[in-house]
Design an enzyme around this catalytic site. Structure first.
Site, short mmCIF file in Angstrom:
data_model
loop_
_atom_site.label_atom_id
_atom_site.label_comp_id
_atom_site.label_asym_id
_atom_site.label_seq_id
_atom_site.Cartn_x
_atom_site.Cartn_y
_atom_site.Cartn_z
N ARG A 135 0.56 -1.33 0.36
CA ARG A 135 -0.01 -0.33 -0.42
C ARG A 135 1.27 1.41 -0.25
NH1 ARG A 135 -5.35 1.52 3.56
NH2 ARG A 135 -6.17 0.16 1.57
N HIS A 185 -7.45 0.74 -6.68
CA HIS A 185 -7.59 -0.33 -5.24
C HIS A 185 -8.36 -1.36 -5.60
CE1 HIS A 185 -7.61 -1.34 -1.48
NE2 HIS A 185 -8.61 0.01 -0.59
N GLN A 208 -10.67 -3.61 -3.11
CA GLN A 208 -11.41 -3.44 -2.23
C GLN A 208 -12.62 -3.59 -3.12
OE1 GLN A 208 -12.15 -1.22 0.80
NE2 GLN A 208 -13.88 -1.90 0.30
N ASP A 236 -16.88 7.61 -1.30
CA ASP A 236 -15.82 7.44 -0.88
C ASP A 236 -15.34 8.81 -0.11
OD1 ASP A 236 -13.26 6.55 0.34
OD2 ASP A 236 -12.18 6.60 -1.07
N CYS A 296 -16.73 2.03 1.40
CA CYS A 296 -15.41 1.11 0.54
C CYS A 296 -14.46 1.09 2.73
CB CYS A 296 -13.84 1.37 0.27
SG CYS A 296 -13.44 2.96 0.09
N ARG A 334 -14.07 -8.34 1.45
CA ARG A 334 -11.91 -8.05 1.81
C ARG A 334 -11.63 -8.80 1.99
NH1 ARG A 334 -9.60 -2.66 2.11
NH2 ARG A 334 -8.62 -4.17 1.57
N1 NVA Z 1 -9.98 7.00 -1.26
C1 NVA Z 1 -9.69 6.71 0.09
C2 NVA Z 1 -9.96 4.84 0.57
C3 NVA Z 1 -8.97 4.56 1.59
C4 NVA Z 1 -9.52 2.53 1.93
C5 NVA Z 1 -8.23 6.73 0.54
O1 NVA Z 1 -7.02 6.64 -0.67
O2 NVA Z 1 -7.13 7.51 1.10
N1 CP Z 2 -11.54 0.32 2.72
C1 CP Z 2 -10.00 0.14 3.10
O1 CP Z 2 -9.06 0.29 2.68
O2 CP Z 2 -9.76 0.31 4.29
P1 CP Z 2 -8.66 0.29 5.12
O3 CP Z 2 -7.42 1.68 4.66
O4 CP Z 2 -8.93 0.32 7.00
O5 CP Z 2 -7.30 -0.57 4.98
#
Ligand code: NVA
Ligand code: CP
Length: 307
Positions: free
Chosen positions: A103, A130, A133, A226, A266, A294
């Site tokens: 990540r 993602h 997700q 989101d 998400c 997930r």
């Molecule tokens: N769009 C959000 C998703 C988090 C799971 C981010 O990138 O922070």
């Molecule tokens: N939805 C998601 O990826 O959550 P986290 O940021 O908690 O991993």
């Protein structure tokens, strides 16, 4: 010589592979397929350069349930965090572990890791997309709307995305290209999804981009959103709040969707910003099922990549 199979983008899968993976995830969840300890002795490195609750825990628990183990690596306590190059990290980890999840911010980093890695690399979220997700989101759609045959029954759906054209929206575009449902995105001017993802989805004909959330939600089976500012965009959060105000998913907006429409997010969510508490904590919400999925979807992914 072909290298390892990576999962950096949903488009790394064909339609058939995606449908197969979702079917497997569902069988695992329902106990119709026993994976046992299929990944006994397997190690998954989990590189987190951004925070996480769901992704970390679902991968760690998933690999553990399959007989393997996960190793959590954050920037705070690895040499990667002190600037060790990605190619070195990739080659070193390849000598120890069987797969790497990353990540991070720049998608290029995940691609570079994959280029140098001798083991499969999984994208656990980048600024661009993602895909893990979406595996869970699509599994949730399968459970809610799918037919007997995996993949069947989703073609006729209308999914409405309301809010930022971010990494998760980009992955919804991929999903729409692969599975053929209709995706209507209501996005504020200046925050459109990645043009490449949009063009690919437009080529399959099932996508529309509008500025009016009611237009997107009209007749939708699924309404999803989101956060207004993703990780790494904290500085913009204040400025975005006003601009995104008309894009909040409210109970009133949900009345434009089908009577039994479901709401997905998400998570993490900001109640009172992109969604009201009445919607996310109300009867249409499936967000906790979606979060649980997930685990099941990623177990299926790990089995596909590692066995
Ligand atoms: N769009 C959000 C998703 C988090 C799971 C981010 O990138 O922070
Ligand atoms: N939805 C998601 O990826 O959550 P986290 O940021 O908690 O991993």
């Amino acid at each position: 010589m072909s290298g390892p199979r990576h999962f950096l983008d949903l488009a790394d899968l064909s339609r058939d592979e995606l449908v197969h993976l979702l079917g497997r995830a569902r069988r695992l969840k329902e106990g119709r397929e026993e994976a046992g300890r299929a990944l006994e002795g397997t190690t998954l490195a989990l590189i987190f350069r951004k925070s996480s609750t769901r992704t970390r825990v679902s991968f760690e628990v998933g690999i553990h349930q399959l007989g393997g183990r996960g190793i959590f690596l954050s920037d705070r306590d690895t040499q990667l965090g002190r600037g060790e190059p990605i190619p070195d990290t990739a080659r070193v980890l390849s000598g120890y572990v069987d797969a790497i999840m990353i990540r991070t911010h720049a998608h290029d980093e995940a691609e570079e890791l994959a280029r140098w890695s001798a083991v499969p690399v999984i994208n656990g979220l980048t600024d661009r997309c993602h895909p893990c997700q979406l595996l869970a989101d699509l599994l949730t759609l399968e459970e809610e709307f799918g037919g007997e045959e995996p993949g069947a029954g989703l073609e006729g759906l209308k999914v409405a995305w309301v809010g930022d054209g971010n990494n998760v929206a980009n992955s919804w575009l991929n999903a729409c290209s692969l599975l053929g449902f209709q995706l209507s995105l209501a996005v504020p001017e200046g925050h459109d999804p990645d043009p490449e993802f949009l063009a690919r989805a437009r080529a399959t004909g099932g996508v529309e981009l509008v500025r009016d959330p009611r237009e997107a939600v009209e007749g939708a089976h699924v309404v999803t959103t989101d956060v207004w500012a993703s990780m790494g965009e904290e500085d913009e959060a204040e400025a975005r709040r006003e601009h995104f105000e008309p894009f909040r998913v409210t109970a009133d907006l949900m009345t434009f969707a089908r009577p039994r429409a479901i709401f997905l997010h998400c998570l993490p969510a900001h109640r009172g910003e992109e969604v009201t508490a009445r919607v996310i904590d109300g009867p249409a919400s499936r967000v906790y099922r979606q979060a649980e999925n997930r685990l099941h979807a990623q177990k299926a992914l790990l089995l596909e990549l590692l066995t």
